[in-house]
Scaffold this motif. Sequence first.
Motif, PDB file in Angstrom:
ATOM      1  N   GLN A 175       0.817  -1.204   0.000  1.00 58.01           N
ATOM      2  CA  GLN A 175       0.000   0.000   0.000  1.00 58.01           C
ATOM      3  C   GLN A 175       0.858   1.264   0.000  1.00 58.01           C
ATOM      4  N   VAL A 176       1.937   1.241   0.769  1.00 55.27           N
ATOM      5  CA  VAL A 176       2.840   2.398   0.807  1.00 55.27           C
ATOM      6  C   VAL A 176       3.484   2.616  -0.558  1.00 55.27           C
ATOM      7  N   ALA A 177       3.852   1.538  -1.227  1.00 56.03           N
ATOM      8  CA  ALA A 177       4.451   1.673  -2.564  1.00 56.03           C
ATOM      9  C   ALA A 177       3.508   2.419  -3.500  1.00 56.03           C
ATOM     10  N   GLU A 178       2.202   2.119  -3.395  1.00 57.17           N
ATOM     11  CA  GLU A 178       1.217   2.820  -4.225  1.00 57.17           C
ATOM     12  C   GLU A 178       1.117   4.293  -3.826  1.00 57.17           C
ATOM     13  N   LEU A 179       1.140   4.590  -2.543  1.00 56.77           N
ATOM     14  CA  LEU A 179       1.074   5.980  -2.085  1.00 56.77           C
ATOM     15  C   LEU A 179       2.315   6.762  -2.502  1.00 56.77           C
ATOM     16  N   VAL A 180       3.469   6.120  -2.473  1.00 58.42           N
ATOM     17  CA  VAL A 180       4.706   6.767  -2.917  1.00 58.42           C
ATOM     18  C   VAL A 180       4.628   7.027  -4.424  1.00 58.42           C
ATOM     19  N   ARG A 181       4.153   6.032  -5.166  1.00 59.54           N
ATOM     20  CA  ARG A 181       4.030   6.172  -6.626  1.00 59.54           C
ATOM     21  C   ARG A 181       3.107   7.336  -6.979  1.00 59.54           C
ATOM     22  N   ARG A 182       2.065   7.520  -6.202  1.00 60.36           N
ATOM     23  CA  ARG A 182       1.104   8.605  -6.457  1.00 60.36           C
ATOM     24  C   ARG A 182       1.540   9.924  -5.806  1.00 60.36           C
ATOM     25  N   GLU A 183       2.726   9.935  -5.201  1.00 60.83           N
ATOM     26  CA  GLU A 183       3.334  11.128  -4.588  1.00 60.83           C
ATOM     27  C   GLU A 183       2.505  11.697  -3.441  1.00 60.83           C
ATOM     28  N   LEU A 184       1.827  10.803  -2.704  1.00 60.52           N
ATOM     29  CA  LEU A 184       1.094  11.200  -1.507  1.00 60.52           C
ATOM     30  C   LEU A 184       1.935  10.972  -0.255  1.00 60.52           C
ATOM     31  N   VAL A 185       2.952  10.123  -0.384  1.00 61.29           N
ATOM     32  CA  VAL A 185       3.888   9.799   0.689  1.00 61.29           C
ATOM     33  C   VAL A 185       5.284   9.777   0.078  1.00 61.29           C
ATOM     34  N   ARG A 186       6.276  10.160   0.873  1.00 55.59           N
ATOM     35  CA  ARG A 186       7.670  10.052   0.433  1.00 55.59           C
ATOM     36  C   ARG A 186       8.463   9.313   1.498  1.00 55.59           C
ATOM     37  N   ARG A 187       9.510   8.662   1.050  1.00 57.72           N
ATOM     38  CA  ARG A 187      10.409   7.982   1.973  1.00 57.72           C
ATOM     39  C   ARG A 187      11.540   8.936   2.323  1.00 57.72           C
ATOM     40  N   GLU A 188      11.888   8.966   3.608  1.00 59.55           N
ATOM     41  CA  GLU A 188      12.984   9.811   4.096  1.00 59.55           C
ATOM     42  C   GLU A 188      13.922   8.936   4.914  1.00 59.55           C
ATOM     43  N   PRO A 189      15.209   9.271   4.928  1.00 60.79           N
ATOM     44  CA  PRO A 189      16.112   8.503   5.796  1.00 60.79           C
ATOM     45  C   PRO A 189      15.766   8.756   7.263  1.00 60.79           C
ATOM     46  N   ASP A 190      15.870   7.722   8.064  1.00 64.77           N
ATOM     47  CA  ASP A 190      15.629   7.843   9.503  1.00 64.77           C
ATOM     48  C   ASP A 190      16.898   8.414  10.128  1.00 64.77           C
ATOM     49  N   PRO A 191      16.832   9.607  10.729  1.00 66.39           N
ATOM     50  CA  PRO A 191      18.039  10.210  11.291  1.00 66.39           C
ATOM     51  C   PRO A 191      18.656   9.389  12.431  1.00 66.39           C
ATOM     52  N   SER A 192      17.844   8.543  13.080  1.00 67.26           N
ATOM     53  CA  SER A 192      18.380   7.746  14.180  1.00 67.26           C
ATOM     54  C   SER A 192      18.995   6.429  13.709  1.00 67.26           C
ATOM     55  N   ASP A 193      18.730   6.045  12.452  1.00 68.85           N
ATOM     56  CA  ASP A 193      19.253   4.795  11.918  1.00 68.85           C
ATOM     57  C   ASP A 193      19.296   4.920  10.402  1.00 68.85           C
ATOM     58  N   GLY A 194      20.467   5.147   9.852  1.00 69.89           N
ATOM     59  CA  GLY A 194      20.642   5.368   8.418  1.00 69.89           C
ATOM     60  C   GLY A 194      20.182   4.207   7.559  1.00 69.89           C
ATOM     61  N   ARG A 195      20.041   3.019   8.140  1.00 72.03           N
ATOM     62  CA  ARG A 195      19.596   1.865   7.362  1.00 72.03           C
ATOM     63  C   ARG A 195      18.085   1.839   7.200  1.00 72.03           C
ATOM     64  N   ALA A 196      17.380   2.556   8.045  1.00 75.91           N
ATOM     65  CA  ALA A 196      15.915   2.539   8.039  1.00 75.91           C
ATOM     66  C   ALA A 196      15.375   3.775   7.331  1.00 75.91           C
ATOM     67  N   SER A 197      14.111   3.687   6.944  1.00 73.67           N
ATOM     68  CA  SER A 197      13.471   4.853   6.328  1.00 73.67           C
ATOM     69  C   SER A 197      12.212   5.205   7.105  1.00 73.67           C
ATOM     70  N   LEU A 198      11.842   6.451   6.964  1.00 70.21           N
ATOM     71  CA  LEU A 198      10.594   6.951   7.534  1.00 70.21           C
ATOM     72  C   LEU A 198       9.649   7.271   6.383  1.00 70.21           C
ATOM     73  N   LEU A 199       8.367   7.156   6.657  1.00 67.69           N
ATOM     74  CA  LEU A 199       7.345   7.533   5.688  1.00 67.69           C
ATOM     75  C   LEU A 199       6.783   8.874   6.118  1.00 67.69           C
ATOM     76  N   ALA A 200       6.750   9.820   5.193  1.00 61.75           N
ATOM     77  CA  ALA A 200       6.238  11.156   5.504  1.00 61.75           C
ATOM     78  C   ALA A 200       5.178  11.526   4.473  1.00 61.75           C
ATOM     79  N   ILE A 201       4.123  12.143   4.941  1.00 58.78           N
ATOM     80  CA  ILE A 201       3.049  12.558   4.054  1.00 58.78           C
ATOM     81  C   ILE A 201       3.488  13.793   3.272  1.00 58.78           C
ATOM     82  N   THR A 202       3.073  13.892   2.024  1.00 60.76           N
ATOM     83  CA  THR A 202       3.387  15.053   1.195  1.00 60.76           C
ATOM     84  C   THR A 202       2.234  16.060   1.301  1.00 60.76           C
TER      85      THR A 202
END
Length: 176
Positions: free
Chosen positions: A73-100
Amino acid sequence: MDRAATEEQLATEVSTLLRLIHPVKTAAAREGGAGVGSDRSAMLLLFPLTHGPLRPGALAEQSHSDPSTISRQVAELVRRELVRREPDPSDGRASLLAITDAGREVCERVRTLRREMLAAAVAGWSDTDLDTFASLLSRFNDALGAAYRPPTRTLPTQTLATIAAGTPAGAEQEPA
């Protein structure tokens, strides 16, 4: 009416509410989420993100959903530019999901439509009745949320016995 009968009436009324609210939610998602696609459940993932970025696992937990479902579901939201992935500042290996901003606009359209639909349903109610109902429904939701506990994974009896006996972690494999 005795308590058991009242609890049964409550169960029936909640069931009826869930059945009746489905078309309201569907219509609000369809009309408010124009351009989001047909996956209403994916669009509903936007709402927790309005409070701030989340890791995908935290979003799955808040949504009471399987992480693999959330991932699709997140992949679809990212594709539609409603959500973006951001690097997690506390763990560079992880990502955060942020609403656009576009995702926030969808949420606001859905909220507005939902509020309008519900306002039409209670248009004939007095302010006192509406205040009382909103207060009691909020109290009920809080109590239901506190009572709900997601199922916990139970360890096999053999594993519990080896833990009690002090067997080192990893010395025994759980059955697949």
